[in-house]
Design a protein around this motif. Structure first.
Motif, PDB file in Angstrom:
ATOM      1  N   ASN A 277     -32.428   8.793  -0.612  1.00  0.00           N
ATOM      2  CA  ASN A 277     -32.617   8.826  -2.052  1.00  0.00           C
ATOM      3  C   ASN A 277     -32.095   7.542  -2.687  1.00  0.00           C
ATOM      4  OD1 ASN A 277     -33.135   9.661  -4.649  1.00  0.00           O
ATOM      5  ND2 ASN A 277     -31.379  11.020  -4.772  1.00  0.00           N
TER       6      ASN A 277
ATOM      7  N   LEU B 225     -38.904  -2.673  -7.791  1.00  0.00           N
ATOM      8  CA  LEU B 225     -40.314  -2.703  -8.193  1.00  0.00           C
ATOM      9  C   LEU B 225     -40.469  -2.738  -9.712  1.00  0.00           C
ATOM     10  CD1 LEU B 225     -41.890  -0.237  -5.619  1.00  0.00           C
ATOM     11  CD2 LEU B 225     -42.134  -2.711  -5.708  1.00  0.00           C
ATOM     12  N   SER B 226     -39.604  -2.049 -10.437  1.00  0.00           N
ATOM     13  CA  SER B 226     -39.702  -2.088 -11.903  1.00  0.00           C
ATOM     14  C   SER B 226     -39.358  -3.482 -12.424  1.00  0.00           C
ATOM     15  CB  SER B 226     -38.806  -1.028 -12.532  1.00  0.00           C
ATOM     16  OG  SER B 226     -37.446  -1.286 -12.243  1.00  0.00           O
TER      17      SER B 226
ATOM     18  N   LYS C  82     -35.337   0.651  -4.254  1.00  0.00           N
ATOM     19  CA  LYS C  82     -36.708   0.123  -4.195  1.00  0.00           C
ATOM     20  C   LYS C  82     -37.419   0.303  -5.526  1.00  0.00           C
ATOM     21  CE  LYS C  82     -37.621   0.706   0.735  1.00  0.00           C
ATOM     22  NZ  LYS C  82     -38.429   1.418   1.741  1.00  0.00           N
ATOM     23  N   ASN C  83     -37.201   1.439  -6.168  1.00  0.00           N
ATOM     24  CA  ASN C  83     -37.820   1.700  -7.467  1.00  0.00           C
ATOM     25  C   ASN C  83     -37.317   0.700  -8.507  1.00  0.00           C
ATOM     26  OD1 ASN C  83     -39.275   2.893  -9.500  1.00  0.00           O
ATOM     27  ND2 ASN C  83     -37.846   4.585  -9.794  1.00  0.00           N
ATOM     28  N   ASP C  84     -36.016   0.451  -8.502  1.00  0.00           N
ATOM     29  CA  ASP C  84     -35.464  -0.527  -9.441  1.00  0.00           C
ATOM     30  C   ASP C  84     -36.032  -1.916  -9.179  1.00  0.00           C
ATOM     31  OD1 ASP C  84     -33.965   1.479 -10.583  1.00  0.00           O
ATOM     32  OD2 ASP C  84     -32.120   0.975  -9.476  1.00  0.00           O
TER      33      ASP C  84
ATOM     34  N   LEU D 125     -34.483   4.696  -1.925  1.00  0.00           N
ATOM     35  CA  LEU D 125     -35.699   4.786  -2.743  1.00  0.00           C
ATOM     36  C   LEU D 125     -35.428   4.408  -4.197  1.00  0.00           C
ATOM     37  CD1 LEU D 125     -37.329   8.010  -1.277  1.00  0.00           C
ATOM     38  CD2 LEU D 125     -38.064   5.645  -0.970  1.00  0.00           C
ATOM     39  N   GLN D 126     -34.235   4.759  -4.697  1.00  0.00           N
ATOM     40  CA  GLN D 126     -33.890   4.362  -6.064  1.00  0.00           C
ATOM     41  C   GLN D 126     -33.763   2.850  -6.167  1.00  0.00           C
ATOM     42  OE1 GLN D 126     -30.391   6.583  -7.133  1.00  0.00           O
ATOM     43  NE2 GLN D 126     -31.559   8.372  -7.799  1.00  0.00           N
TER      44      GLN D 126
END
Length: 157
Positions: free
Chosen positions: A102, A112-113, A108-110, A105-106
Motif C-alpha cells: 500500500n 504520477l500525480s 507511485k501515485n504521488d 502504491l501511494q
C-alpha cells in the motif's frame, strides 16, 4: 380458472420456501482460546458413556478410558491452538506485506500525480510559445503586406 391457478402457485411457493431452510451445522469449530477452554470443561463429565452405535448397549467408561479421552481432547485442543497461532502469524505477515505494498502504491501515485502536473504546466507553456510564434508571424506578414501596398501606391504617383 385464474383463482385456482393463483391458489396453486401460492401453495407451491409456500411449500418450496418451507424446504429451503438449511439445518444448522453441528460441527462448528471454536475460534478463540476462551471458547476452547470453556468447551473442555463441558466435554467429558465423570459419569459419561461412549455411544458407538444406538443399537448396542452402552458401557460405562473405565478410568483409563476417561484419562485417554481427556488426553486426546487436550492434544486436539493444543493442536487447534497451535494451528490458530500459525494462522495468526500468517495473517500478520500478510497484513505487513499488504501495508508495504500500500505504501509503495501511494508513493507511485504521488509520483504520477507530480508527473501529470509537470506535463500540464509544460503543455500550457508550449501553448504560450505557439501563441507567441503565431503572433510574431502575423506581425511580420502584416509589415510585409503593408510595405507591399505602400510601395504600390508610390509607383502609381
Amino acid at each position: 380458472m385464474s383463482t385456482i391457478s393463483k391458489l396453486l402457485i401460492g401453495l407451491s411457493l409456500l411449500c418450496s420456501t418451507a424446504w429451503a431452510v438449511e439445518p444448522a451445522s453441528s460441527a462448528a469449530a471454536p475460534t478463540s482460546v476462551a471458547a476452547i477452554t470453556t468447551t473442555t470443561a463441558k466435554v467429558a463429565p465423570a459419569n459419561s458413556a461412549v455411544v458407538a452405535n444406538p443399537n448396542t448397549e452402552t458401557k460405562p467408561l473405565t478410568a483409563e478410558q476417561m484419562v485417554k479421552a481427556k488426553a486426546d481432547q487436550d492434544n486436539k485442543i493444543k493442536a487447534l491452538v497451535k494451528d490458530q497461532a500459525g494462522r495468526l502469524k500468517q495473517l500478520e505477515q500478510a497484513n505487513l506485506d499488504a501495508l508495504t505494498q500500500n505504501q509503495e502504491l501511494q508513493l507511485k501515485n504521488d509520483n504520477l500525480s507530480v508527473q501529470v502536473q509537470v506535463l500540464q504546466s509544460e503543455r500550457s507553456a508550449q501553448m504560450f510559445l505557439y501563441g507567441g510564434a503565431v503572433m510574431g508571424v502575423g506581425v511580420f506578414l502584416g509589415f510585409l503586406i503593408a510595405s507591399y501596398i505602400h510601395t504600390k501606391r508610390r509607383r502609381q504617383w
